[in-house]
Design a protein around this motif. Structure first.
Motif, PDB file in Angstrom:
ATOM      1  N   ILE A   1       1.849  -4.111  -5.499  1.00 35.91           N
ATOM      2  CA  ILE A   1       2.412  -5.249  -6.391  1.00 35.91           C
ATOM      3  C   ILE A   1       3.546  -5.871  -5.535  1.00 35.91           C
ATOM      4  CG2 ILE A   1       3.593  -5.770  -8.472  1.00 35.91           C
ATOM      5  CD1 ILE A   1       1.695  -3.695  -9.856  1.00 35.91           C
ATOM      6  N   THR A   2       4.649  -4.897  -5.086  1.00 35.11           N
ATOM      7  CA  THR A   2       5.783  -5.615  -4.541  1.00 35.11           C
ATOM      8  C   THR A   2       5.122  -6.542  -3.133  1.00 35.11           C
ATOM      9  OG1 THR A   2       7.334  -3.793  -5.173  1.00 35.11           O
ATOM     10  CG2 THR A   2       7.825  -4.908  -3.246  1.00 35.11           C
ATOM     11  N   SER A   3       4.341  -5.705  -2.664  1.00 32.02           N
ATOM     12  CA  SER A   3       3.908  -6.492  -1.291  1.00 32.02           C
ATOM     13  C   SER A   3       3.339  -8.036  -1.633  1.00 32.02           C
ATOM     14  CB  SER A   3       2.840  -5.599  -0.419  1.00 32.02           C
ATOM     15  OG  SER A   3       2.441  -6.211   0.357  1.00 32.02           O
ATOM     16  N   LEU A   4       2.473  -8.093  -2.862  1.00 32.52           N
ATOM     17  CA  LEU A   4       1.964  -9.223  -2.854  1.00 32.52           C
ATOM     18  C   LEU A   4       3.068 -10.232  -3.445  1.00 32.52           C
ATOM     19  CD1 LEU A   4      -1.253  -8.144  -4.546  1.00 32.52           C
ATOM     20  CD2 LEU A   4      -1.284  -9.211  -2.467  1.00 32.52           C
ATOM     21  N   LEU A   5       3.781  -9.905  -4.399  1.00 36.31           N
ATOM     22  CA  LEU A   5       4.948 -10.667  -4.842  1.00 36.31           C
ATOM     23  C   LEU A   5       5.855 -11.051  -3.684  1.00 36.31           C
ATOM     24  CD1 LEU A   5       5.874  -8.685  -8.042  1.00 36.31           C
ATOM     25  CD2 LEU A   5       4.601 -10.942  -8.002  1.00 36.31           C
ATOM     26  N   ASP A   6       6.125 -10.142  -2.809  1.00 30.92           N
ATOM     27  CA  ASP A   6       6.945 -10.446  -1.570  1.00 30.92           C
ATOM     28  C   ASP A   6       6.468 -11.765  -0.746  1.00 30.92           C
ATOM     29  OD1 ASP A   6       9.237  -9.935  -0.050  1.00 30.92           O
ATOM     30  OD2 ASP A   6       8.063  -9.203   1.453  1.00 30.92           O
ATOM     31  N   LYS A   7       4.928 -11.870  -0.604  1.00 32.90           N
ATOM     32  CA  LYS A   7       4.286 -12.852   0.210  1.00 32.90           C
ATOM     33  C   LYS A   7       4.433 -14.281  -0.436  1.00 32.90           C
ATOM     34  CE  LYS A   7       0.786 -10.251   2.185  1.00 32.90           C
ATOM     35  NZ  LYS A   7      -0.820  -9.784   2.463  1.00 32.90           N
ATOM     36  N   VAL A   8       4.617 -14.119  -1.946  1.00 34.28           N
ATOM     37  CA  VAL A   8       4.814 -15.439  -2.841  1.00 34.28           C
ATOM     38  C   VAL A   8       6.313 -15.881  -2.372  1.00 34.28           C
ATOM     39  CG1 VAL A   8       5.037 -16.458  -4.921  1.00 34.28           C
ATOM     40  CG2 VAL A   8       3.112 -14.903  -4.499  1.00 34.28           C
ATOM     41  N   ALA A   9       7.432 -14.956  -2.479  1.00 35.88           N
ATOM     42  CA  ALA A   9       8.703 -15.096  -2.344  1.00 35.88           C
ATOM     43  C   ALA A   9       9.133 -15.842  -0.840  1.00 35.88           C
ATOM     44  CB  ALA A   9       9.525 -13.755  -2.583  1.00 35.88           C
ATOM     45  N   LYS A  10       8.369 -15.006  -0.116  1.00 37.53           N
ATOM     46  CA  LYS A  10       8.514 -15.358   1.587  1.00 37.53           C
ATOM     47  C   LYS A  10       7.675 -16.800   1.606  1.00 37.53           C
ATOM     48  CE  LYS A  10      10.794 -12.017   3.338  1.00 37.53           C
ATOM     49  NZ  LYS A  10      10.868 -11.036   2.276  1.00 37.53           N
ATOM     50  N   SER A  11       6.896 -17.257   1.148  1.00 36.17           N
ATOM     51  CA  SER A  11       6.391 -18.518   1.189  1.00 36.17           C
ATOM     52  C   SER A  11       7.361 -19.774   0.794  1.00 36.17           C
ATOM     53  CB  SER A  11       4.982 -18.977   0.279  1.00 36.17           C
ATOM     54  OG  SER A  11       4.094 -17.807   0.276  1.00 36.17           O
ATOM     55  N   TYR A  12       8.219 -19.359   0.239  1.00 33.89           N
ATOM     56  CA  TYR A  12       9.132 -20.257  -0.450  1.00 33.89           C
ATOM     57  C   TYR A  12      10.700 -20.002   0.125  1.00 33.89           C
ATOM     58  CZ  TYR A  12       5.955 -22.305  -3.345  1.00 33.89           C
ATOM     59  OH  TYR A  12       4.897 -22.953  -3.996  1.00 33.89           O
ATOM     60  N   GLU A  13      10.579 -19.274   1.319  1.00 33.65           N
ATOM     61  CA  GLU A  13      11.815 -18.708   1.818  1.00 33.65           C
ATOM     62  C   GLU A  13      12.864 -18.036   0.805  1.00 33.65           C
ATOM     63  OE1 GLU A  13      13.358 -21.514   4.536  1.00 33.65           O
ATOM     64  OE2 GLU A  13      11.319 -21.935   5.806  1.00 33.65           O
ATOM     65  N   CYS A  14      12.283 -17.167  -0.081  1.00 32.57           N
ATOM     66  CA  CYS A  14      13.215 -16.531  -1.228  1.00 32.57           C
ATOM     67  C   CYS A  14      12.949 -14.917  -0.833  1.00 32.57           C
ATOM     68  CB  CYS A  14      12.977 -16.997  -2.533  1.00 32.57           C
ATOM     69  SG  CYS A  14      13.017 -18.822  -2.928  1.00 32.57           S
TER      70      CYS A  14
END
Length: 418
Positions: free
Chosen positions: A185-198
């Motif tokens: 779950i953390t890994s997938l959410l982190d990909k979303v965050a990184k997509s927007y440089e967050c």
């Protein structure tokens, strides 16, 4: 002698789900009213006071014979870099004011008969007498990242195969898939965050909700800090308070140099020694039960500074829990969302949710490209019950994740969303 019948407090009982929904209606109504108060120059304490008054007024209108009702969470308004809910005292010498353009988190909740609904939304503060404008730059990145991370999180809470169709064999195969681990779950959410440089805010925690309890036996911890971990997976028949938090910096958190004003009663028992402490604890138990409360609410009710010593004594003996204020370690803007929902055989039933983000008002040159995430975002949250053929269907979250210029090139799609 007749045996006493055990009361069913599960979410499967229709009376209980109705109470959740009534509490949710109040929470969402007050949230909408409070967010309108959040304009540049307004004092946070004043907004919190007005929000609490609205909750009390709305709760008084329903279930008039029910004594156990009121706050599931006091009104809190957290400035841009704050991670935890912020609820200042009316006597605080430094009354913080909202600043134009900052990302402010508004959190509050109501409860009926111990069934609580808590919601949190992040808004961008507008200058006074100003119409809403399009948000661009890093603020837009943060808001979009948080919105899509939250949409993804809600879908990851769904038990595998819950909405599967097809033959019995196909349904069984879908249900046999293992639910995502908390690290996944953390890994997938982190990909979303990184997509927007967050980045994800460390140790953002979602809890199982029970009657009179907003921190149940299960929890999911996203981006856990050292020494923290989650426990348990979501199942049908449960109610959860799911939180998503993102930052424009590293997501690391530090304690703030401010007084803790948010507390709640614990399950511990201890006879406090001073009469003042016992009186304070009794007042807390009567008005708030085991739900969070603000010291400001005690201050305004009694007008006696002695309550502070009573709270301090309660914290010291473990009968009260103190929520220490924390914020982004680098002082960067943070966005948070919190949704209360039930997991039923038909999918996710929202029991208190922030309003959906109008993505057309947030312009970013970034987008989600990971196919696994886009596929999950396309999934509905609940079965399409076909109540109205004329009702406009919502577009899948995947399509909204594309920049506007790409949307215009795509053909119109429909989706059986929640």
């Amino acid at each position: 002698m007749a045996e006493s019948k055990e009361v069913d407090y599960s979410v499967t009982h229709p009376d209980n789900i109705t109470k959740f929904k009534v509490a949710a209606g109040i929470s969402e109504k007050v949230l909408a009213a409070v967010t309108k108060l959040c304009v540049a120059g307004e004092k946070i304490v004043t907004i919190c006071q007005k929000g609490d008054k609205l909750i009390e007024e709305e709760v008084a209108k329903v279930y008039r014979t029910t004594k156990l009702k009121g706050f599931a969470h006091p009104t809190t308004v957290s400035p841009s870099s704050y991670v935890t809910p912020y609820t200042p005292l009316s006597t605080d010498a430094e009354a913080l004011e909202l600043q134009p353009g900052e990302a402010v988190k508004v959190q509050l909740g109501a409860q009926i008969d111990g069934f609580g609904s808590i919601v949190c939304d992040t808004i961008i503060v507008q200058p006074k007498d100003s119409s809403e404008d399009t948000v661009t730059g890093r603020t837009a990145d943060l808001m979009l990242a948080t919105y899509y991370a939250n949409e993804l999180m809600l879908r990851l809470m769904m038990p595998p195969g819950l909405l599967a169709g097809g033959s019995d064999e196909e349904k069984a195969k879908a249900a046999a898939v293992k639910p995502p681990t908390q690290s996944k779950i953390t890994s997938l959410l982190d990909k979303v965050a990184k997509s927007y440089e967050c980045n994800l805010v460390e140790s953002t925690t979602s809890w199982l909700f029970e009657r009179n309890e907003i921190e149940g036996k299960k929890k999911i911890v996203v981006a856990p800090a050292e020494g923290t971990k989650g426990d348990g997976i979501p199942e049908i028949g449960e109610v959860w308070g799911v939180e998503t938090g993102l930052s424009l910096s590293s997501g690391k958190v530090k304690n703030l140099d401010q007084r803790a004003t948010l507390h709640r009663r614990t399950a511990n028992t201890y006879i406090l020694k001073s009469q003042n402490a016992r009186k304070t604890l009794s007042s807390i138990q009567t008005k708030f039960g085991t739900f969070p409360f603000s010291m400001r609410q005690l201050e305004e009710e009694g007008g006696d500074v002695k309550y502070k010593a009573g709270v301090l004594d309660g914290v010291r003996q473990g009968v009260l829990r103190q929520y220490d204020p924390s914020g982004d370690k680098e002082g960067a803007p943070v966005a948070r969302l919190l949704t209360t929902f039930a997991i039923t055989k038909n999918g996710i039933t929202k029991l208190g949710t922030p309003p959906a983000l109008d993505v057309s008002k947030f312009k970013s040159d970034k987008k989600i490209t990971d196919e696994e995430i886009l596929k999950i975002l396309e999934q509905p949250l609940a079965r399409n019950k076909g109540k109205s053929k004329n009702k406009k269907k919502k577009k899948p979250a995947k399509k909204a994740a594309k920049p506007k210029e790409e949307e215009e090139e795509d053909s119109e799609e429909d989706s059986d969303d929640e």
